[in-house]
Design a protein around this motif. Structure first.
Motif, PDB file in Angstrom:
ATOM      1  N   GLU A  74     -16.365   0.346  32.933  1.00 41.77           N
ATOM      2  CA  GLU A  74     -17.719   0.596  32.824  1.00 41.77           C
ATOM      3  C   GLU A  74     -18.071   0.515  34.464  1.00 41.77           C
ATOM      4  N   ASN A  75     -17.474  -0.678  35.165  1.00 42.37           N
ATOM      5  CA  ASN A  75     -17.640  -0.886  36.463  1.00 42.37           C
ATOM      6  C   ASN A  75     -17.138   0.179  37.526  1.00 42.37           C
ATOM      7  N   ILE A  76     -15.671   0.489  36.981  1.00 47.45           N
ATOM      8  CA  ILE A  76     -14.937   1.278  38.072  1.00 47.45           C
ATOM      9  C   ILE A  76     -15.230   2.786  37.547  1.00 47.45           C
ATOM     10  N   ALA A  77     -15.605   3.314  36.791  1.00 44.68           N
ATOM     11  CA  ALA A  77     -15.653   4.670  36.270  1.00 44.68           C
ATOM     12  C   ALA A  77     -16.550   5.525  37.287  1.00 44.68           C
ATOM     13  N   PRO A  78     -17.624   5.021  37.496  1.00 41.46           N
ATOM     14  CA  PRO A  78     -18.556   5.776  38.521  1.00 41.46           C
ATOM     15  C   PRO A  78     -17.821   6.182  39.870  1.00 41.46           C
ATOM     16  N   PHE A 105     -10.584  -6.756  25.139  1.00 39.99           N
ATOM     17  CA  PHE A 105     -11.077  -5.655  24.887  1.00 39.99           C
ATOM     18  C   PHE A 105     -12.268  -5.322  25.617  1.00 39.99           C
ATOM     19  N   ALA A 106     -13.336  -6.573  25.517  1.00 39.75           N
ATOM     20  CA  ALA A 106     -14.654  -6.602  26.070  1.00 39.75           C
ATOM     21  C   ALA A 106     -14.412  -6.658  27.636  1.00 39.75           C
ATOM     22  N   SER A 117      -6.505  -6.195  37.517  1.00 39.54           N
ATOM     23  CA  SER A 117      -7.181  -6.194  36.327  1.00 39.54           C
ATOM     24  C   SER A 117      -7.028  -4.786  35.442  1.00 39.54           C
ATOM     25  N   VAL A 118      -7.031  -3.743  36.358  1.00 40.91           N
ATOM     26  CA  VAL A 118      -6.598  -2.419  35.583  1.00 40.91           C
ATOM     27  C   VAL A 118      -5.238  -2.468  35.069  1.00 40.91           C
ATOM     28  N   ARG A 119      -4.204  -3.018  35.842  1.00 39.40           N
ATOM     29  CA  ARG A 119      -2.692  -3.005  35.081  1.00 39.40           C
ATOM     30  C   ARG A 119      -2.711  -3.622  33.854  1.00 39.40           C
ATOM     31  N   ARG A 120      -3.506  -5.033  34.013  1.00 38.75           N
ATOM     32  CA  ARG A 120      -3.481  -5.814  32.788  1.00 38.75           C
ATOM     33  C   ARG A 120      -4.220  -5.330  31.521  1.00 38.75           C
ATOM     34  N   ALA A 160     -15.689  -3.669  30.094  1.00 37.28           N
ATOM     35  CA  ALA A 160     -16.650  -3.842  31.175  1.00 37.28           C
ATOM     36  C   ALA A 160     -15.991  -3.419  32.550  1.00 37.28           C
ATOM     37  N   LEU A 161     -14.935  -3.549  32.753  1.00 36.85           N
ATOM     38  CA  LEU A 161     -14.074  -3.205  33.851  1.00 36.85           C
ATOM     39  C   LEU A 161     -13.959  -1.759  33.986  1.00 36.85           C
TER      40      LEU A 161
END
Length: 81
Positions: free
Chosen positions: A38-42, A30-31, A59-62, A35-36
């Motif tokens: 938060e990094n890709i949202a912008p 979950f952490a 990473s997104v698929r996982r 973090a992923l």
């Protein structure tokens, strides 16, 4: 006879190690997913596609997979993506 016994021990060790490998550390996952996100949202809000975001495809698929399983199993802290 000794070979059959040692083969059985090897098989038992393999089964045990694969069963332990299947255990998921939910809070760590979950952490990582938070973090992923938060990094890709912008970048996503700026109009970049998911494939343009570095290292995110796998990473997104996982993270989606982890979150889906966690919601299904009702693990505390699970969020729907």
């Amino acid at each position: 006879m000794i070979r059959a016994g040692s083969l059985g021990l090897v098989m038992l060790a393999l089964v045990t190690s694969s069963a332990q490998a299947a255990v998921i550390d939910w809070q760590a996952e979950f952490a990582r997913c938070r973090a992923l996100r938060e990094n890709i949202a912008p970048l996503l809000q700026a109009g970049e596609g998911i494939s343009a975001v570095g290292r995110s495809n796998r990473s997104v698929r996982r993270c989606i997979w982890i979150q889906r399983i966690a919601v299904r199993k009702k693990i505390p802290g699970a969020e729907v993506w």
